[in-house]
Design an enzyme around this catalytic site. Sequence first.
Site, PDB file in Angstrom:
ATOM      1  CB  CYS A  11      -5.669  -5.536 -19.015  1.00 46.25           C
ATOM      2  SG  CYS A  11      -6.372  -7.170 -18.849  1.00 46.25           S
ATOM      3  CG  HIS A  20      -2.196  -0.638   1.085  1.00 47.55           C
ATOM      4  ND1 HIS A  20      -2.888  -1.210   2.116  1.00 47.55           N
ATOM      5  CD2 HIS A  20      -2.958  -0.804  -0.012  1.00 47.55           C
ATOM      6  CE1 HIS A  20      -4.015  -1.705   1.654  1.00 47.55           C
ATOM      7  NE2 HIS A  20      -4.084  -1.477   0.371  1.00 47.55           N
TER       8      HIS A  20
HETATM    9  C1  PEP Z   1      -3.417 -10.693 -15.906  1.00 47.42           C
HETATM   10  O1  PEP Z   1      -3.415 -11.861 -15.504  1.00 47.42           O
HETATM   11  O2  PEP Z   1      -2.643 -10.262 -16.794  1.00 47.42           O
HETATM   12  C2  PEP Z   1      -4.363  -9.718 -15.323  1.00 47.42           C
HETATM   13  C3  PEP Z   1      -4.498  -8.501 -15.820  1.00 47.42           C
HETATM   14  O3  PEP Z   1      -5.085 -10.113 -14.250  1.00 47.42           O
HETATM   15  P1  PEP Z   1      -4.510 -10.132 -12.756  1.00 47.42           P
HETATM   16  O4  PEP Z   1      -3.162  -9.473 -12.748  1.00 47.42           O
HETATM   17  O5  PEP Z   1      -5.527  -9.421 -11.931  1.00 47.42           O
HETATM   18  O6  PEP Z   1      -4.450 -11.605 -12.468  1.00 47.42           O
END
Ligand code: PEP
Length: 593
Positions: free
Chosen positions: A508, A194
Amino acid sequence: MRHLLPGTTASRGMALGRARLVQPSRYLVDTRPLGEDEVDSEIEKLHRALDTARLELRELRGKLHGALAREVSEFIDAHTLLLDDPELLRGLDDLVRIGHYRPGAALKKQRDRLAAIFEAMDDPYLRSRKEDIDQVINRVISALQRQTSVEERKIAARVGEILIADSIAPADMAHLAGNGLLGVVASSGSPYSHSAILARSLDLPMLVGVRDALSTIHDDDLILLDSERGEAVVHPTAQDLSRYRAWQREAAQEGRRLATLANAPTRTRDGVDIRLYANAEMAPDIASARARGADGVGLYRTEFLFLRHKGLPSEDEQFIAYRDLVLGMGGLPVTIRTLDLGADKADAAGLAIRGEENPALGVRGVRLSLRYPAVFTTQIRAILRAACYGPVRVLVPMVTQPDELIAVRTLFKLARQELKRENVDLPEKLSLGAMIEVPAAAINVRELLEHADFLAIGTNDLAQYVLAADRGNDALENIYNPLQPALLRLISHVLTAGRRARKPVSLCGEIGGDVNFTAMLLALGLCEFSMHPGQLLLVRDRIASLDFHMLRKHAPKLIRARSHEEVAEMLGKIMLASQAVCSESISVNAPVL
Ligand code: PEP
Ligand code: MG
């Protein structure tokens, strides 16, 4: 004498200042057992200390104003919640009453037990929550020892300086930043804590894991904190200082230049428009995404809502969180990811499947949601209600095969019918997308595309599953490398399938926001990136310097490379060439997708 202390960059930047040491709490506790007649008075003492700690947090919240108060309230709330956690409190009382532990020893025991649970978690972000436990228990121990925490007052005097500490609580960091703290050197901690997240949003340089900081730095030593290089220079030389001044000049220039990009379109040098979305977990991310001109939210991780909550959040609580997110984005599209908990994290929400030996390969993401249709339906209803306030897309995590998406669609349909009977306003249509994180989903993406309206490639997990390398294991750095040709091949395969099906595909994972991978992702044909909002301007800037069509020509070569080292080498050459070529007359208005 000048010396260098290496560390891990938790927040970039540089700072020059005098050192102020905060020694770690040593948990000097009296371990002698309590006599029966002492129990009641010691329980009272413990509760007084807990009350003092709660009061300190309330007072701290009162002292913070404006944007800072908003940024920090999440952290103060998390610590306040921990202080009120019935399990923690019951455990403490039992240790004193039944185990005859003195309050300090009981606090230390509970701290060790909880720290072990967090340390065993797979997710580095959650693992770093151990720091919160430490900080909260430290606060109570300190209140116990002095009945009122003098430490905070001592810290409050340490402004305009560089804090050298074992770790620092986010609430204290916010308070100090408001008073002019220049930077932080922590001997423990992780970039996922955090405090580290907060330091990044406050633009406060911070190093973590500087092992010898507390033993080699003394109060008043001059320190050059260089989070660009990942080191703290004790007693810097004239040469170090001129490097610092050069950095200050460049940073000021760069800051002015990047700020002008906040409202600029995201376009490659040859005129291809690219979409930049934000990954969001907390309220400050939304403001930050808007301020930097994000095209929307590409990934809202709803599990944080569940993890911050005691028990499961109700439909109304979820609805309010999702609605505020949608309203906060002011009409821009918002992608809400349904619950992505695994056995390791599901405990907090009371949803754990017992006895899973390998949670990363277990009942996680959509698998868990489908295992608990009632819990899932509560989330679905909340999403449907929030979707009346602006454009919402739904993203399903850890999809392996089409039947999971079909099942999710059916649950959405049923929830819609239910809400309609209740005369609740409903959105007309909601796009349903799949995250591509499981290799099977990437390989069979065409079948999945028959049931998905859009895709989001989650490279954090896709890489771990393709390479059979735990994403949180430092020892596997050489294998868990985003430039591995096998991973590039899969990304390229998914992007091509999306283009052919005329359905949007975004990415992402962390590499989406890392400028070191921007050219490679464009080369593979990516036109929609989603990233931590703090990276948006840097990526926009990098994209503007690159030539999309020229990069695309290199894709076949990149995915046929034999090793990640070979990919890295090729990329270096390609990037130079791409930046050297003039864009001339090439002009494309829309992405190929
Ligand atoms: C990923 O796996 O790339 C993703 C964006 O999800 P998380 O990091 O939340 O598992
Ligand atoms: Mg993932």
